[in-house]
Motif scaffolding. Structure first.
Motif, PDB file in Angstrom:
ATOM      1  N   GLU A 105      66.617 -56.461 -57.933  1.00 45.31           N
ATOM      2  CA  GLU A 105      67.948 -57.066 -58.057  1.00 45.31           C
ATOM      3  C   GLU A 105      69.074 -56.087 -57.739  1.00 45.31           C
ATOM      4  O   GLU A 105      70.246 -56.415 -57.956  1.00 45.31           O
ATOM      5  N   CYS A 106      68.743 -54.907 -57.251  1.00 50.08           N
ATOM      6  CA  CYS A 106      69.766 -53.880 -57.013  1.00 50.08           C
ATOM      7  C   CYS A 106      70.684 -54.266 -55.863  1.00 50.08           C
ATOM      8  O   CYS A 106      70.278 -54.251 -54.690  1.00 50.08           O
ATOM      9  N   GLY A 107      71.936 -54.564 -56.194  1.00 47.79           N
ATOM     10  CA  GLY A 107      72.897 -54.953 -55.172  1.00 47.79           C
ATOM     11  C   GLY A 107      73.293 -53.813 -54.257  1.00 47.79           C
ATOM     12  O   GLY A 107      73.546 -54.028 -53.063  1.00 47.79           O
TER      13      GLY A 107
ATOM     14  N   MET B  92      82.104 -53.480 -60.334  1.00 52.26           N
ATOM     15  CA  MET B  92      82.545 -52.979 -61.638  1.00 52.26           C
ATOM     16  C   MET B  92      81.433 -53.143 -62.667  1.00 52.26           C
ATOM     17  O   MET B  92      81.166 -52.252 -63.470  1.00 52.26           O
ATOM     18  N   MET B  93      80.780 -54.335 -62.647  1.00 51.55           N
ATOM     19  CA  MET B  93      79.707 -54.579 -63.602  1.00 51.55           C
ATOM     20  C   MET B  93      78.564 -53.595 -63.421  1.00 51.55           C
ATOM     21  O   MET B  93      77.984 -53.115 -64.391  1.00 51.55           O
ATOM     22  N   GLU B  94      78.243 -53.262 -62.140  1.00 52.30           N
ATOM     23  CA  GLU B  94      77.161 -52.307 -61.890  1.00 52.30           C
ATOM     24  C   GLU B  94      77.510 -50.940 -62.445  1.00 52.30           C
ATOM     25  O   GLU B  94      76.653 -50.225 -62.961  1.00 52.30           O
ATOM     26  N   MET B  95      78.791 -50.533 -62.360  1.00 55.01           N
ATOM     27  CA  MET B  95      79.219 -49.244 -62.903  1.00 55.01           C
ATOM     28  C   MET B  95      79.041 -49.224 -64.413  1.00 55.01           C
ATOM     29  O   MET B  95      78.605 -48.226 -64.993  1.00 55.01           O
TER      30      MET B  95
ATOM     31  N   ARG C 190      73.017 -54.141 -50.203  1.00 55.18           N
ATOM     32  CA  ARG C 190      74.186 -53.970 -49.337  1.00 55.18           C
ATOM     33  C   ARG C 190      73.986 -52.813 -48.369  1.00 55.18           C
ATOM     34  O   ARG C 190      74.442 -52.867 -47.221  1.00 55.18           O
ATOM     35  N   GLY C 191      73.295 -51.768 -48.837  1.00 51.58           N
ATOM     36  CA  GLY C 191      73.010 -50.651 -47.958  1.00 51.58           C
ATOM     37  C   GLY C 191      72.141 -51.065 -46.785  1.00 51.58           C
ATOM     38  O   GLY C 191      72.407 -50.691 -45.630  1.00 51.58           O
ATOM     39  N   LEU C 192      71.116 -51.858 -47.051  1.00 52.69           N
ATOM     40  CA  LEU C 192      70.246 -52.334 -45.970  1.00 52.69           C
ATOM     41  C   LEU C 192      71.002 -53.276 -45.044  1.00 52.69           C
ATOM     42  O   LEU C 192      70.776 -53.267 -43.818  1.00 52.69           O
TER      43      LEU C 192
ATOM     44  N   ALA D  89      64.404 -48.147 -53.492  1.00 50.67           N
ATOM     45  CA  ALA D  89      65.211 -48.603 -54.627  1.00 50.67           C
ATOM     46  C   ALA D  89      64.916 -50.063 -54.941  1.00 50.67           C
ATOM     47  O   ALA D  89      64.792 -50.451 -56.110  1.00 50.67           O
ATOM     48  N   LEU D  90      64.770 -50.884 -53.889  1.00 54.98           N
ATOM     49  CA  LEU D  90      64.496 -52.304 -54.102  1.00 54.98           C
ATOM     50  C   LEU D  90      63.090 -52.547 -54.637  1.00 54.98           C
ATOM     51  O   LEU D  90      62.858 -53.515 -55.374  1.00 54.98           O
TER      52      LEU D  90
END
Length: 216
Positions: A204-206, A1-4, A210-212, A198-199
């Motif tokens: 710090e991109c969650g 939610m925070m990322e959104m 998570r994708g990796l 992206a990283l």
């Protein structure tokens, strides 16, 4: 939610920056001749729409957020009536419609912003942002049917970004969403590379981490 929330804040900041660069210098050096009044009026409505959208997204009260978004939508449509050649009212209209939950209409409005000849006046970071946002809307409307079209937008966004069209948060988003699209299509190596890029831009991109993790 925070990322959104952070992502939407980036959208609003990008739009505000767009207006600052695009409109303020013109306003400073534009005479007060009658034939310039429509565009000046349009700018005032665009500024109002931008401020209303920022307030709509910052409040935790849904009813208030929707009321602000509806007012922003009216301001954007008024600006559009006054100056239909400008892509900015379409972009703001799309953002307002998205807050109101009308994603298909939001997508149509963004399609109009990115259509010729309007698209020629969207450059650099603003173009990257618009392409990424359109890809996200396409996926929200129908991921299975629109994923290839979304990938095309994201690949263009990456090319513009790498060509000096803006990095930072919007570049990270472009690679993250592209990675998710590749993953959805079963293109694991391409997805991994996108998440890794992206990283590199945002350690710090969650979403990328998570994708990796999912890809192993």
């Amino acid at each position: 939610m925070m990322e959104m929330i952070v992502q939407f804040a980036i959208v609003v900041l990008a739009i505000a920056s767009f207006f600052a660069v695009r409109y303020l210098p013109k306003k400073l050096f534009t005479s007060h001749r009658t034939n310039h009044r429509p565009s000046n009026q349009s700018r005032r409505h665009l500024v109002q729409a931008t401020q209303l959208l920022a307030r709509a997204r910052s409040t935790s009260h849904r009813n208030k957020s929707e009321a602000l978004a509806k007012t922003a939508l009216t301001e954007a449509e008024t600006a559009l009536f006054l100056f239909p050649k400008d892509p900015a009212p379409y972009i703001l209209k799309s953002l307002a419609l998205d807050i109101l939950g009308h994603k298909r209409s939001a997508l149509r409005s963004l399609d109009l912003a990115l259509a010729s000849p309007r698209v020629r006046s969207i450059e650099g970071r603003e173009r990257v942002e618009a392409l990424v946002r359109r890809a996200e809307l396409k996926l929200a409307v129908n991921r299975r049917r629109r994923v290839d079209s979304a990938v095309a937008d994201l690949e263009e966004a990456v090319r513009v970004s790498e060509g000096g069209g803006g990095g930072g948060g919007v570049g990270v988003r472009a690679f993250c969403v592209l990675g998710e699209c590749y993953e959805f299509k079963g293109m694991k190596e391409e997805a991994r590379r996108a998440f890794e890029e992206a990283l590199k831009m945002g350690p710090e991109c969650g979403v990328a981490r998570r994708g990796l993790d999912r890809l192993g």
